[in-house]
Scaffold this motif. Structure first.
Motif, PDB file in Angstrom:
ATOM      1  N   ASN A  69       9.976 -17.012  -7.753  1.00 25.26           N
ATOM      2  CA  ASN A  69      10.696 -15.907  -8.398  1.00 25.26           C
ATOM      3  C   ASN A  69      12.104 -15.659  -7.845  1.00 25.26           C
ATOM      4  O   ASN A  69      12.769 -14.732  -8.292  1.00 25.26           O
ATOM      5  N   ILE A  70      12.563 -16.479  -6.905  1.00 26.11           N
ATOM      6  CA  ILE A  70      13.884 -16.245  -6.319  1.00 26.11           C
ATOM      7  C   ILE A  70      14.986 -16.341  -7.369  1.00 26.11           C
ATOM      8  O   ILE A  70      15.939 -15.562  -7.350  1.00 26.11           O
ATOM      9  N   GLN A  71      14.864 -17.245  -8.314  1.00 26.56           N
ATOM     10  CA  GLN A  71      15.916 -17.399  -9.321  1.00 26.56           C
ATOM     11  C   GLN A  71      16.080 -16.134 -10.167  1.00 26.56           C
ATOM     12  O   GLN A  71      17.199 -15.758 -10.502  1.00 26.56           O
ATOM     13  N   THR A  72      14.983 -15.480 -10.494  1.00 27.81           N
ATOM     14  CA  THR A  72      15.074 -14.266 -11.321  1.00 27.81           C
ATOM     15  C   THR A  72      15.382 -13.026 -10.482  1.00 27.81           C
ATOM     16  O   THR A  72      15.818 -12.027 -11.031  1.00 27.81           O
ATOM     17  N   ASN A  73      15.163 -13.088  -9.189  1.00 22.21           N
ATOM     18  CA  ASN A  73      15.405 -11.932  -8.321  1.00 22.21           C
ATOM     19  C   ASN A  73      16.681 -12.038  -7.491  1.00 22.21           C
ATOM     20  O   ASN A  73      17.085 -11.056  -6.863  1.00 22.21           O
ATOM     21  N   ALA A  74      17.321 -13.184  -7.472  1.00 18.13           N
ATOM     22  CA  ALA A  74      18.485 -13.390  -6.604  1.00 18.13           C
ATOM     23  C   ALA A  74      19.625 -12.427  -6.914  1.00 18.13           C
ATOM     24  O   ALA A  74      20.363 -12.037  -6.011  1.00 18.13           O
ATOM     25  N   ALA A 100      18.901 -20.822  -2.569  1.00 17.90           N
ATOM     26  CA  ALA A 100      18.588 -20.981  -3.995  1.00 17.90           C
ATOM     27  C   ALA A 100      19.842 -21.366  -4.779  1.00 17.90           C
ATOM     28  O   ALA A 100      19.758 -22.076  -5.788  1.00 17.90           O
ATOM     29  N   GLU A 101      20.992 -20.916  -4.307  1.00 14.73           N
ATOM     30  CA  GLU A 101      22.271 -21.234  -4.947  1.00 14.73           C
ATOM     31  C   GLU A 101      22.882 -22.529  -4.412  1.00 14.73           C
ATOM     32  O   GLU A 101      24.000 -22.887  -4.785  1.00 14.73           O
ATOM     33  N   GLY A 102      22.166 -23.228  -3.530  1.00 11.17           N
ATOM     34  CA  GLY A 102      22.651 -24.497  -2.990  1.00 11.17           C
ATOM     35  C   GLY A 102      23.713 -24.343  -1.915  1.00 11.17           C
ATOM     36  O   GLY A 102      24.464 -25.275  -1.638  1.00 11.17           O
ATOM     37  N   LYS A 103      23.789 -23.172  -1.285  1.00 11.72           N
ATOM     38  CA  LYS A 103      24.789 -22.908  -0.252  1.00 11.72           C
ATOM     39  C   LYS A 103      24.151 -22.985   1.132  1.00 11.72           C
ATOM     40  O   LYS A 103      22.949 -22.778   1.276  1.00 11.72           O
ATOM     41  N   PRO A 104      24.951 -23.248   2.164  1.00 15.28           N
ATOM     42  CA  PRO A 104      24.416 -23.320   3.533  1.00 15.28           C
ATOM     43  C   PRO A 104      24.194 -21.934   4.135  1.00 15.28           C
ATOM     44  O   PRO A 104      24.736 -20.937   3.657  1.00 15.28           O
ATOM     45  N   LEU A 105      23.417 -21.903   5.192  1.00 14.77           N
ATOM     46  CA  LEU A 105      23.246 -20.664   5.944  1.00 14.77           C
ATOM     47  C   LEU A 105      24.531 -20.388   6.722  1.00 14.77           C
ATOM     48  O   LEU A 105      25.180 -21.321   7.210  1.00 14.77           O
ATOM     49  N   GLN A 137       0.830  -1.203   0.000  1.00 20.82           N
ATOM     50  CA  GLN A 137       0.000   0.000   0.000  1.00 20.82           C
ATOM     51  C   GLN A 137       0.867   1.256   0.000  1.00 20.82           C
ATOM     52  O   GLN A 137       0.489   2.283  -0.552  1.00 20.82           O
ATOM     53  N   PHE A 138       2.036   1.162   0.632  1.00 23.09           N
ATOM     54  CA  PHE A 138       2.941   2.298   0.741  1.00 23.09           C
ATOM     55  C   PHE A 138       4.017   2.293  -0.345  1.00 23.09           C
ATOM     56  O   PHE A 138       4.457   3.338  -0.799  1.00 23.09           O
ATOM     57  N   VAL A 139       4.463   1.095  -0.705  1.00 23.00           N
ATOM     58  CA  VAL A 139       5.525   0.920  -1.699  1.00 23.00           C
ATOM     59  C   VAL A 139       5.039  -0.133  -2.704  1.00 23.00           C
ATOM     60  O   VAL A 139       5.350  -1.313  -2.577  1.00 23.00           O
ATOM     61  N   PRO A 140       4.264   0.291  -3.686  1.00 24.61           N
ATOM     62  CA  PRO A 140       3.650  -0.661  -4.617  1.00 24.61           C
ATOM     63  C   PRO A 140       4.639  -1.557  -5.359  1.00 24.61           C
ATOM     64  O   PRO A 140       4.308  -2.702  -5.683  1.00 24.61           O
ATOM     65  N   ASP A 141       5.862  -1.076  -5.609  1.00 22.26           N
ATOM     66  CA  ASP A 141       6.816  -1.894  -6.350  1.00 22.26           C
ATOM     67  C   ASP A 141       7.725  -2.737  -5.451  1.00 22.26           C
ATOM     68  O   ASP A 141       8.687  -3.343  -5.927  1.00 22.26           O
ATOM     69  N   CYS A 142       7.407  -2.827  -4.171  1.00 26.38           N
ATOM     70  CA  CYS A 142       8.158  -3.710  -3.269  1.00 26.38           C
ATOM     71  C   CYS A 142       7.992  -5.138  -3.772  1.00 26.38           C
ATOM     72  O   CYS A 142       6.876  -5.605  -4.010  1.00 26.38           O
ATOM     73  N   VAL A 143       9.101  -5.842  -3.942  1.00 26.89           N
ATOM     74  CA  VAL A 143       9.068  -7.200  -4.476  1.00 26.89           C
ATOM     75  C   VAL A 143       8.701  -8.188  -3.375  1.00 26.89           C
ATOM     76  O   VAL A 143       9.279  -8.157  -2.284  1.00 26.89           O
ATOM     77  N   THR A 144       7.742  -9.035  -3.662  1.00 20.90           N
ATOM     78  CA  THR A 144       7.414 -10.143  -2.767  1.00 20.90           C
ATOM     79  C   THR A 144       8.215 -11.337  -3.258  1.00 20.90           C
ATOM     80  O   THR A 144       7.948 -11.883  -4.331  1.00 20.90           O
ATOM     81  N   LEU A 145       9.212 -11.707  -2.501  1.00 23.17           N
ATOM     82  CA  LEU A 145      10.085 -12.809  -2.883  1.00 23.17           C
ATOM     83  C   LEU A 145       9.384 -14.133  -2.614  1.00 23.17           C
ATOM     84  O   LEU A 145       8.825 -14.340  -1.538  1.00 23.17           O
ATOM     85  N   THR A 146       9.408 -15.035  -3.598  1.00 24.25           N
ATOM     86  CA  THR A 146       8.790 -16.359  -3.468  1.00 24.25           C
ATOM     87  C   THR A 146       9.752 -17.409  -4.000  1.00 24.25           C
ATOM     88  O   THR A 146      10.728 -17.084  -4.689  1.00 24.25           O
ATOM     89  N   SER A 147       9.440 -18.671  -3.731  1.00 23.18           N
ATOM     90  CA  SER A 147      10.270 -19.745  -4.278  1.00 23.18           C
ATOM     91  C   SER A 147      10.173 -19.770  -5.802  1.00 23.18           C
ATOM     92  O   SER A 147      11.093 -20.218  -6.477  1.00 23.18           O
TER      93      SER A 147
END
Length: 156
Positions: free
Chosen positions: A88-93, A106-111, A76-86
């Motif tokens: 779209n993570i590949q295209t937004n990473a 997403a890159e197969g790395k550990p936390l 509502q405040f920032v309409p273009d804020c990206v909602t990250l999902t499983s």
């Protein structure tokens, strides 16, 4: 209140056992380490696609907590804020910070060891110097033409 009490639906070490698309919504949300880096305005080079992080924070970023002050209603405040999902993570990473749990998984790395799901300490992201706590400037006070003056140097 303990972490387990606040998040009773989290499966033990889910991030190591499940692909991102198999996570429940609470598990997905729990991956956020609270660094605040994704809420920084970025500059992208039109020719190279390189993304540069600025210290200019989204108007909704709380500089003390490094969390969105209106997460549930942020669009509502920032309409273009990206909602990250499983999905779209590949295209937004590419514009997510290199330390981001979503990007790492997403890159197969550990936390990393400082991530609260590993360390058990939600404050560790700040203690380890990973967060943007108290180093941001407001986008309201910083004209877009001046954002280049607030670039981060090095690995982000």
């Amino acid at each position: 209140m303990s972490e387990a009490r606040r998040l009773p639906t989290l499966r033990p070490r889910f991030w190591e056992k499940l692909p991102l698309e198999k996570l429940t919504q609470p598990e997905w949300e729990a991956l956020c380490d609270g660094c605040g880096k994704c809420c920084l305005n970025k500059l992208e080079d039109a020719d190279t696609g390189e993304v540069a992080f600025t210290r200019v924070a989204c108007r909704l970023l709380d500089d003390d907590t490094c969390r969105c002050a209106h997460y549930e209603n942020r669009h509502q405040f920032v309409p273009d804020c990206v909602t990250l999902t499983s999905e779209n993570i590949q295209t937004n990473a590419y514009w997510m910070p290199s330390t981001c749990a979503y990007r790492l998984l997403a890159e197969g790395k550990p936390l990393p060891s400082w991530h609260y799901l590993v360390s058990g300490d939600r404050n560790m992201v700040h203690t380890a110097g990973i967060s943007v706590r108290h180093i941001t400037v407001s986008e309201f006070d910083t004209p877009e033409e001046d954002w280049e003056d607030y670039l981060f140097e090095g690995e982000f």
